[in-house]
Design an enzyme around this catalytic site. Structure first.
Site, PDB file in Angstrom:
ATOM      1  N   ASP A  44       0.844  -1.202   0.000  1.00 49.72           N
ATOM      2  CA  ASP A  44       0.000   0.000   0.000  1.00 49.72           C
ATOM      3  C   ASP A  44       0.881   1.254   0.000  1.00 49.72           C
ATOM      4  O   ASP A  44       0.383   2.375  -0.105  1.00 49.72           O
ATOM      5  CB  ASP A  44      -1.020  -0.005   1.138  1.00 49.72           C
ATOM      6  CG  ASP A  44      -0.383  -0.096   2.515  1.00 49.72           C
ATOM      7  OD1 ASP A  44       0.861  -0.101   2.613  1.00 49.72           O
ATOM      8  OD2 ASP A  44      -1.141  -0.165   3.516  1.00 49.72           O
ATOM      9  N   SER A  45       2.200   1.057   0.059  1.00 50.38           N
ATOM     10  CA  SER A  45       3.141   2.165  -0.161  1.00 50.38           C
ATOM     11  C   SER A  45       2.901   2.789  -1.535  1.00 50.38           C
ATOM     12  O   SER A  45       3.392   3.889  -1.802  1.00 50.38           O
ATOM     13  CB  SER A  45       4.591   1.663  -0.062  1.00 50.38           C
ATOM     14  OG  SER A  45       4.811   0.562  -0.923  1.00 50.38           O
ATOM     15  N   ASP A  58      -0.902  -6.317  -0.577  1.00 49.51           N
ATOM     16  CA  ASP A  58      -1.151  -5.720   0.736  1.00 49.51           C
ATOM     17  C   ASP A  58      -2.655  -5.564   0.974  1.00 49.51           C
ATOM     18  O   ASP A  58      -3.399  -5.181   0.066  1.00 49.51           O
ATOM     19  CB  ASP A  58      -0.507  -4.325   0.773  1.00 49.51           C
ATOM     20  CG  ASP A  58       0.404  -4.146   1.964  1.00 49.51           C
ATOM     21  OD1 ASP A  58       0.389  -4.989   2.881  1.00 49.51           O
ATOM     22  OD2 ASP A  58       1.152  -3.143   1.967  1.00 49.51           O
ATOM     23  N   LYS A  90      -0.653  -9.730   2.434  1.00 57.33           N
ATOM     24  CA  LYS A  90       0.067  -9.262   3.619  1.00 57.33           C
ATOM     25  C   LYS A  90      -0.879  -8.403   4.453  1.00 57.33           C
ATOM     26  O   LYS A  90      -1.659  -7.626   3.912  1.00 57.33           O
ATOM     27  CB  LYS A  90       1.309  -8.452   3.221  1.00 57.33           C
ATOM     28  CG  LYS A  90       2.087  -7.921   4.435  1.00 57.33           C
ATOM     29  CD  LYS A  90       3.421  -7.341   4.051  1.00 57.33           C
ATOM     30  CE  LYS A  90       3.369  -5.932   3.555  1.00 57.33           C
ATOM     31  NZ  LYS A  90       2.759  -4.928   4.468  1.00 57.33           N
ATOM     32  N   GLU A 133      -1.132  -6.001   8.107  1.00 57.13           N
ATOM     33  CA  GLU A 133      -0.482  -5.359   9.254  1.00 57.13           C
ATOM     34  C   GLU A 133      -1.254  -5.697  10.519  1.00 57.13           C
ATOM     35  O   GLU A 133      -2.483  -5.640  10.533  1.00 57.13           O
ATOM     36  CB  GLU A 133      -0.486  -3.832   9.091  1.00 57.13           C
ATOM     37  CG  GLU A 133       0.426  -3.333   7.994  1.00 57.13           C
ATOM     38  CD  GLU A 133       0.436  -1.801   7.872  1.00 57.13           C
ATOM     39  OE1 GLU A 133      -0.013  -1.107   8.816  1.00 57.13           O
ATOM     40  OE2 GLU A 133       0.908  -1.316   6.833  1.00 57.13           O
ATOM     41  N   GLU A 163       9.121  -4.338  10.480  1.00 53.47           N
ATOM     42  CA  GLU A 163       9.492  -3.016   9.967  1.00 53.47           C
ATOM     43  C   GLU A 163       9.967  -2.101  11.091  1.00 53.47           C
ATOM     44  O   GLU A 163       9.275  -1.946  12.115  1.00 53.47           O
ATOM     45  CB  GLU A 163       8.298  -2.374   9.240  1.00 53.47           C
ATOM     46  CG  GLU A 163       8.643  -0.973   8.711  1.00 53.47           C
ATOM     47  CD  GLU A 163       7.691  -0.414   7.657  1.00 53.47           C
ATOM     48  OE1 GLU A 163       6.764  -1.140   7.235  1.00 53.47           O
ATOM     49  OE2 GLU A 163       7.891   0.739   7.253  1.00 53.47           O
TER      50      GLU A 163
HETATM   51  O1  KIV Z   1       3.586  -1.147   1.675  1.00 54.34           O
HETATM   52  C1  KIV Z   1       4.757  -1.552   1.617  1.00 54.34           C
HETATM   53  O2  KIV Z   1       5.492  -1.311   0.657  1.00 54.34           O
HETATM   54  C2  KIV Z   1       5.241  -2.352   2.734  1.00 54.34           C
HETATM   55  C3  KIV Z   1       6.706  -2.663   2.775  1.00 54.34           C
HETATM   56  C4  KIV Z   1       7.485  -1.452   3.099  1.00 54.34           C
HETATM   57  C5  KIV Z   1       7.005  -3.795   3.683  1.00 54.34           C
HETATM   58  O3  KIV Z   1       4.502  -2.706   3.588  1.00 54.34           O
END
Ligand code: KIV
Length: 293
Positions: free
Chosen positions: A58-59, A97, A127, A129, A196
């Site tokens: 989600d970056s 994500d 993934k 969080e 992280e």
């Molecule tokens: O969103 C992302 O790119 C991430 C990584 C930095 C692990 O969660």
């Protein structure tokens, strides 16, 4: 699944890296190399380089959309970028994500969102969080047949609760919380876990205590793998980049320099020269000559 494209000699068969393959690297190595990717072109190049896993993080809110944080990113946006990345990933495992508020409401919402990532985003795992508070969400997603990568330590979706993007796990209680969060996510069935921005000794303890691979970002060298944001790795980010983000190239400067040359050549009438123009006797339809490989 086998593919006959990229990552080796033409025509060579390439086996996809699976979640169980990544899980097994805990005991046998080599260290897992994961990188974020958001589009087909970057995914294909990273795949060709031998990257094990591509994360549509989600970056993308910050890297692709220019936002201040990851919170506005939607499930549909992750799916859109996932489909593009999946087309470029002949070998690399593709992880999607779970964005903010796509799973926090309930375990049932988490299962539905994870299912959408696989059905509409072409992802091979997701993934999520969260620590102990989200163990049940992870358990339910895994039970639905979707492999889950956990993510503890600095969780950017909690940026407002944390008061900024700050290192986590400093001090006894905070360090113990990271360890218990990681254990809870492992117990819930995750196949790997991102750590992280935690102190290296905390990452080392987690890596020792869980049986699944830890993948660090700003978490030191003891992890079972590392992840970087592609634009940091390639030197394309402008402004502040985190201390842990090693730059392996200066593509940002290279892009500016190359593009400035193009601008100058267009303005100076140097481009296109005869070399870059079709000649009357060129064979085939012009549209065929434009097809990109
Ligand atoms: O969103 C992302 O790119 C991430 C990584 C930095 C692990 O969660």
């Amino acid at each position: 699944m086998y593919s006959s494209t990229s990552g080796g000699p033409p025509g060579a068969l390439v086996r996809k890296v699976t979640a169980p393959d990544l899980r097994a690297r805990k005991s046998v190595g080599p260290a897992i190399a994961m990188v974020t990717a958001y589009d087909f072109t970057m995914a294909r190049l990273l795949d060709e380089a031998g990257v094990d896993a591509l994360l549509v993080g989600d970056s993308l809110g910050m890297v692709v959309q220019g936002l201040a944080n990851t919170l506005p990113v939607t499930l549909d946006e992750i799916c859109y970028h996932g489909r593009a990345v999946a087309r470029g990933a002949a070998r690399a495992h593709v992880v999607g994500d779970m964005p903010f508020m796509s799973y926090q409401v309930s375990p049932a919402q988490a299962v539905e969102s994870a299912g959408k990532l696989l059905k509409e985003g072409a992802f091979e795992s997701v993934k999520i969080e969260g620590g102990e508070d989200f163990a049940e969400h992870v358990r339910r997603i895994v039970r639905a047949g979707v492999p889950v990568m956990g993510h503890v330590g600095l969780m950017p979706q909690s940026v407002h609760a944390l008061g900024g993007f700050k290192m986590q796990g400093r001090g006894g209680d905070a360090a113990s919380k990271i360890v218990s969060d990681a254990r809870a996510i492992e117990d819930a069935g995750a196949y790997a876990i991102v750590l992280e921005a935690v102190p290296p000794d905390v990452a080392e303890k987690v890596t020792r205590e869980v049986q699944i691979p830890t993948i660090g970002i700003g978490a030191g060298a003891a992890c079972d793998g590392q992840v970087l944001v592609c634009t940091d790795l390639l030197g394309m980010s402008r402004g502040h980049t985190p201390k842990f983000a090693k730059k392996y190239a200066d593509l940002g400067d290279a892009i500016v320099k190359a593009s400035a040359r193009y601008v100058a050549e267009v303005r100076g009438g140097v481009f296109p020269s005869a070399e870059h123009a079709f000649k009357p006797n060129d064979g085939g339809a012009p549209s065929l000559a434009l097809v990109r490989s």
